[in-house]
Structures are given as C-alpha cells and as structure tokens.
Design a protein around this motif. Structure first.
Motif, PDB file in Angstrom:
ATOM      1  N   TYR A   1      -9.607  -1.215  21.089  1.00 58.40           N
ATOM      2  CA  TYR A   1     -10.536  -0.659  20.669  1.00 58.40           C
ATOM      3  C   TYR A   1     -11.181  -0.232  21.299  1.00 58.40           C
ATOM      4  O   TYR A   1     -11.976  -0.274  21.956  1.00 58.40           O
ATOM      5  N   ALA A   2     -11.405   1.288  21.033  1.00 58.48           N
ATOM      6  CA  ALA A   2     -12.883   1.399  21.883  1.00 58.48           C
ATOM      7  C   ALA A   2     -14.395   0.841  21.391  1.00 58.48           C
ATOM      8  O   ALA A   2     -15.895   1.029  22.070  1.00 58.48           O
ATOM      9  N   ASN A   3     -14.581   1.003  20.267  1.00 55.58           N
ATOM     10  CA  ASN A   3     -15.929   0.379  18.894  1.00 55.58           C
ATOM     11  C   ASN A   3     -15.268  -0.596  18.041  1.00 55.58           C
ATOM     12  O   ASN A   3     -15.581  -0.329  17.391  1.00 55.58           O
ATOM     13  N   PRO A   4     -14.508  -1.397  18.349  1.00 50.51           N
ATOM     14  CA  PRO A   4     -14.197  -2.344  17.508  1.00 50.51           C
ATOM     15  C   PRO A   4     -15.536  -2.515  16.871  1.00 50.51           C
ATOM     16  O   PRO A   4     -16.202  -3.134  17.191  1.00 50.51           O
ATOM     17  N   TRP A   5     -14.724  -3.316  15.919  1.00 50.69           N
ATOM     18  CA  TRP A   5     -15.534  -4.128  14.580  1.00 50.69           C
ATOM     19  C   TRP A   5     -16.195  -5.712  15.151  1.00 50.69           C
ATOM     20  O   TRP A   5     -15.097  -5.903  16.022  1.00 50.69           O
ATOM     21  N   SER A   6     -16.850  -5.974  14.772  1.00 51.38           N
ATOM     22  CA  SER A   6     -17.525  -7.401  15.559  1.00 51.38           C
ATOM     23  C   SER A   6     -16.543  -8.466  14.656  1.00 51.38           C
ATOM     24  O   SER A   6     -15.288  -8.417  13.743  1.00 51.38           O
ATOM     25  N   PRO A   7     -15.453  -9.572  15.880  1.00 52.39           N
ATOM     26  CA  PRO A   7     -14.678 -10.210  15.425  1.00 52.39           C
ATOM     27  C   PRO A   7     -15.360 -10.671  13.253  1.00 52.39           C
ATOM     28  O   PRO A   7     -14.213 -11.327  13.346  1.00 52.39           O
ATOM     29  N   TYR A   8     -16.702 -11.187  13.772  1.00 52.15           N
ATOM     30  CA  TYR A   8     -16.503 -11.994  12.740  1.00 52.15           C
ATOM     31  C   TYR A   8     -16.139 -11.015  11.558  1.00 52.15           C
ATOM     32  O   TYR A   8     -15.810 -10.979  10.361  1.00 52.15           O
ATOM     33  N   ASP A   9     -17.307  -9.732  11.652  1.00 50.17           N
ATOM     34  CA  ASP A   9     -16.648  -9.295   9.840  1.00 50.17           C
ATOM     35  C   ASP A   9     -14.989  -8.311   9.821  1.00 50.17           C
ATOM     36  O   ASP A   9     -14.852  -8.674   8.566  1.00 50.17           O
ATOM     37  N   LEU A  10     -14.274  -8.873  11.020  1.00 49.24           N
ATOM     38  CA  LEU A  10     -13.153  -8.385  10.594  1.00 49.24           C
ATOM     39  C   LEU A  10     -12.198  -9.753  10.372  1.00 49.24           C
ATOM     40  O   LEU A  10     -10.992  -9.718   9.229  1.00 49.24           O
ATOM     41  N   ALA A  11     -13.144 -10.347  10.857  1.00 54.64           N
ATOM     42  CA  ALA A  11     -12.274 -12.794  10.064  1.00 54.64           C
ATOM     43  C   ALA A  11     -12.253 -12.369   9.132  1.00 54.64           C
ATOM     44  O   ALA A  11     -11.774 -13.008   8.061  1.00 54.64           O
ATOM     45  N   LEU A  12     -13.951 -12.239   8.148  1.00 55.52           N
ATOM     46  CA  LEU A  12     -14.315 -12.773   7.205  1.00 55.52           C
ATOM     47  C   LEU A  12     -13.466 -10.904   6.327  1.00 55.52           C
ATOM     48  O   LEU A  12     -13.340 -12.334   5.234  1.00 55.52           O
TER      49      LEU A  12
ATOM     50  N   VAL B   1     -18.075 -19.162  -1.606  1.00 58.60           N
ATOM     51  CA  VAL B   1     -17.885 -19.175  -0.583  1.00 58.60           C
ATOM     52  C   VAL B   1     -19.540 -19.919  -0.199  1.00 58.60           C
ATOM     53  O   VAL B   1     -19.768 -19.291   0.053  1.00 58.60           O
ATOM     54  N   VAL B   2     -19.094 -21.571   0.773  1.00 61.40           N
ATOM     55  CA  VAL B   2     -20.091 -22.370   1.244  1.00 61.40           C
ATOM     56  C   VAL B   2     -19.810 -21.798   2.613  1.00 61.40           C
ATOM     57  O   VAL B   2     -18.790 -22.212   3.406  1.00 61.40           O
ATOM     58  N   PHE B   3     -20.950 -21.657   3.636  1.00 65.02           N
ATOM     59  CA  PHE B   3     -21.768 -21.451   4.537  1.00 65.02           C
ATOM     60  C   PHE B   3     -22.292 -22.736   5.211  1.00 65.02           C
ATOM     61  O   PHE B   3     -23.459 -22.336   4.783  1.00 65.02           O
ATOM     62  N   GLU B   4     -21.903 -22.893   6.538  1.00 67.87           N
ATOM     63  CA  GLU B   4     -22.799 -23.949   6.694  1.00 67.87           C
ATOM     64  C   GLU B   4     -24.439 -23.307   7.150  1.00 67.87           C
ATOM     65  O   GLU B   4     -24.695 -22.015   7.899  1.00 67.87           O
ATOM     66  N   CYS B   5     -25.805 -23.328   7.055  1.00 68.35           N
ATOM     67  CA  CYS B   5     -26.646 -22.013   7.471  1.00 68.35           C
ATOM     68  C   CYS B   5     -26.490 -22.527   9.192  1.00 68.35           C
ATOM     69  O   CYS B   5     -25.889 -23.635  10.090  1.00 68.35           O
ATOM     70  N   ARG B   6     -26.586 -21.313   9.889  1.00 71.12           N
ATOM     71  CA  ARG B   6     -27.353 -20.854  11.743  1.00 71.12           C
ATOM     72  C   ARG B   6     -28.209 -20.709  11.487  1.00 71.12           C
ATOM     73  O   ARG B   6     -28.875 -20.620  13.076  1.00 71.12           O
ATOM     74  N   GLY B   7     -29.724 -20.331  10.591  1.00 71.05           N
ATOM     75  CA  GLY B   7     -30.629 -19.427  10.660  1.00 71.05           C
ATOM     76  C   GLY B   7     -31.155 -18.276  10.129  1.00 71.05           C
ATOM     77  O   GLY B   7     -29.659 -18.023   9.371  1.00 71.05           O
TER      78      GLY B   7
ATOM     79  N   GLU C   1     -29.266 -15.256  11.106  1.00 68.27           N
ATOM     80  CA  GLU C   1     -27.857 -14.924  11.324  1.00 68.27           C
ATOM     81  C   GLU C   1     -26.985 -15.203   9.410  1.00 68.27           C
ATOM     82  O   GLU C   1     -26.007 -14.142   9.262  1.00 68.27           O
ATOM     83  N   ASP C   2     -28.016 -15.811   8.898  1.00 67.47           N
ATOM     84  CA  ASP C   2     -27.919 -16.015   7.477  1.00 67.47           C
ATOM     85  C   ASP C   2     -27.841 -14.633   6.921  1.00 67.47           C
ATOM     86  O   ASP C   2     -26.886 -14.339   5.888  1.00 67.47           O
ATOM     87  N   ASP C   3     -28.951 -13.956   6.904  1.00 64.90           N
ATOM     88  CA  ASP C   3     -28.775 -13.013   6.591  1.00 64.90           C
ATOM     89  C   ASP C   3     -27.821 -12.127   6.859  1.00 64.90           C
ATOM     90  O   ASP C   3     -27.606 -11.126   5.784  1.00 64.90           O
ATOM     91  N   ASP C   4     -27.869 -11.467   7.804  1.00 62.16           N
ATOM     92  CA  ASP C   4     -26.944 -10.327   8.158  1.00 62.16           C
ATOM     93  C   ASP C   4     -25.009 -11.291   7.847  1.00 62.16           C
ATOM     94  O   ASP C   4     -24.333  -9.937   7.070  1.00 62.16           O
TER      95      ASP C   4
ATOM     96  N   ARG D   1     -21.171  -9.093   1.086  1.00 66.66           N
ATOM     97  CA  ARG D   1     -21.755  -8.592  -0.244  1.00 66.66           C
ATOM     98  C   ARG D   1     -21.422  -7.676  -0.183  1.00 66.66           C
ATOM     99  O   ARG D   1     -20.581  -5.969  -0.762  1.00 66.66           O
ATOM    100  N   ARG D   2     -21.213  -6.484   1.101  1.00 67.16           N
ATOM    101  CA  ARG D   2     -20.575  -5.481   1.461  1.00 67.16           C
ATOM    102  C   ARG D   2     -18.992  -5.380   1.692  1.00 67.16           C
ATOM    103  O   ARG D   2     -18.797  -3.916   0.720  1.00 67.16           O
TER     104      ARG D   2
END
Length: 243
Positions: A118-129, A152-158, A161-164, A170-171
C-alpha cells in the motif's frame, strides 16, 4: 444504567506500530484480545494466578511481564540460578494458561509487506484494532451479548498515546473507521475502552501480555517450536494475519 456484558476483554501488544522505522529483527506488530467470562475470571483465572505468585514469591504484588520473564529480569532473576526451579516455574505458568477459560482474538500485521503493498497504509495499530473489534463483536453476538456494554481494558502507555488510542477506538466503534469494500456495523454492540496502570496488577492484562509476543513470532518465524504458542493456539477464537 447499561446492562453489562457477561464478558470482559484484556488487551496487549507486541512490537511497535511505526512504519517510518521498521525493526529488521522484529518487523511485525501483534495485538491480542483475551476474552473471558467474568464469573470464570473471578472463580478460576484470578485464584490460579494468585496461587502461582504465592508459590514462587510468597506474596501477590509481582506483575508477570513476558519480557522480564523471558530475560530473567527483576522479580524473575531467580530463573537464572536454578534450572529445575526454572523448568518447574514454566511448567506451572503454562498450566495456568492451559486451565484459563479464555478466548483469544488476535491480529498480526507484517509491516514490511504492508508498506510494500500500500502506498499510504493505515497504522498497523489501527488495522489490528479494527480486525480484533470486528471479531470480538461476532464472538459476543454468538454468545448472546448483543446490546450489552463490554469493557475493553488496555494498559496505560502515557496520556498522549492513550488519548490517541481512545479516539481511534471510539471512531472505529462509531463506524467512522471503516476501510476497504464495506462498512462494519458496530452499533449493535456497546464497547467502552478502559485504561489501567501497570501498578493495578491486573490478572487479565498479565494474561494478555503473555500471549502477544508468541503470536507475533508465529508470523515472523513459522514452524519454530514454541510451547507457549502451542497453549495459546488451543484458546484461539480468531487470528488475522495481514496483509
């Protein structure tokens, strides 16, 4: 007040999701959802994990972290001193995983293949999520949870990063994060992201942490013997490798 789901989900990752600087030794990103019924989590998973900690440390404040276990660091330096003790610890830890009534939903992104395709791929995190949330929704629907609120529980990273991550989450569940040929309808379920600090010592997050790297290695080094992966695959509800 919303009716709560019978299930709770714990999430962890392995590898980084940068596409600008890809680690040649670990060019994959994996995201693992550990899904568990709350009553079984309380009656089986937590007691088993606590018993393991009391057996090897005499207290339960230790946080099981895959990286520290693998490198025999911190609370796990004792694994360096006694081979028989190390082997017994791994046997007991594997047994906790074997007995845990969890379902794993995961996605592994090959970043080299992604950027090549892909020329402009999505973020791997976004895809995986996105992949994991799609399959989580299907799992919950099959198990009669439609219309209920699932955390859905995530570990805090900062904070940044957590806000992003929360915004992306949510999107996606609002239907704004579709890609490809179809728009997935998440509105039949209600999902809520939660962020927990490592100091919370969440049993669920520690289980998820133990699953993410073996799943990444499955893609990176197919065919390599891995006892942890063998156990994890018996718990697999869905795994998506992309692209």
């Amino acid at each position: 007040m919303a009716e709560f789901s019978d299930y709770i989900v714990y999430v962890d990752e392995s590898g980084d999701h940068s596409l600008t600087s890809i680690d040649a030794d670990f060019p994959v990103f994996s995201l693992s959802f550990c899904v568990v019924k709350k009553d079984e989590y309380l009656s089986q998973v937590v007691p088993a994990m606590q018993a393991l900690k009391f057996k090897y440390w005499g207290h339960d404040s230790v946080v099981l972290h895959e990286h520290e276990i693998r490198k025999s660091k911190g609370d796990f330096t004792f694994l360096l001193t006694d081979r028989s003790l190390r082997e017994q610890f791994y046997e007991d830890l594997n047994q906790v995983m074997v007995d845990a009534p969890i379902t794993i939903i995961a996605s592994v992104i090959d970043k080299v293949k992604l950027t090549a395709k892909y020329a402009n791929p999505w973020s791997p995190y976004d895809l995986a999520l996105h992949f994991c949330l799609e399959r989580l929704q299907a799992f919950l629907r099959e198990n009669g949870q439609e219309g209920r609120l699932t955390h859905v529980v995530f570990e805090c990273r900062g904070k940044a990063e957590d806000d992003d991550l929360e915004l992306t989450f949510r999107r996606i569940v609002a239907g704004e994060g579709h890609w490809g040929y179809r728009k997935h309808k998440f509105e039949i379920m209600e999902f809520e992201p939660k962020f927990a600090k490592k100091s919370v010592n969440s049993t669920g997050l520690q289980l998820a942490d133990l699953t993410a790297r073996p799943l990444a290695l499955r893609t990176l080094r197919p065919g390599q013997s891995n006892r942890a992966l063998e156990v994890i695959m018996t718990k697999m509800g869905a795994v998506k490798e992309f692209p």
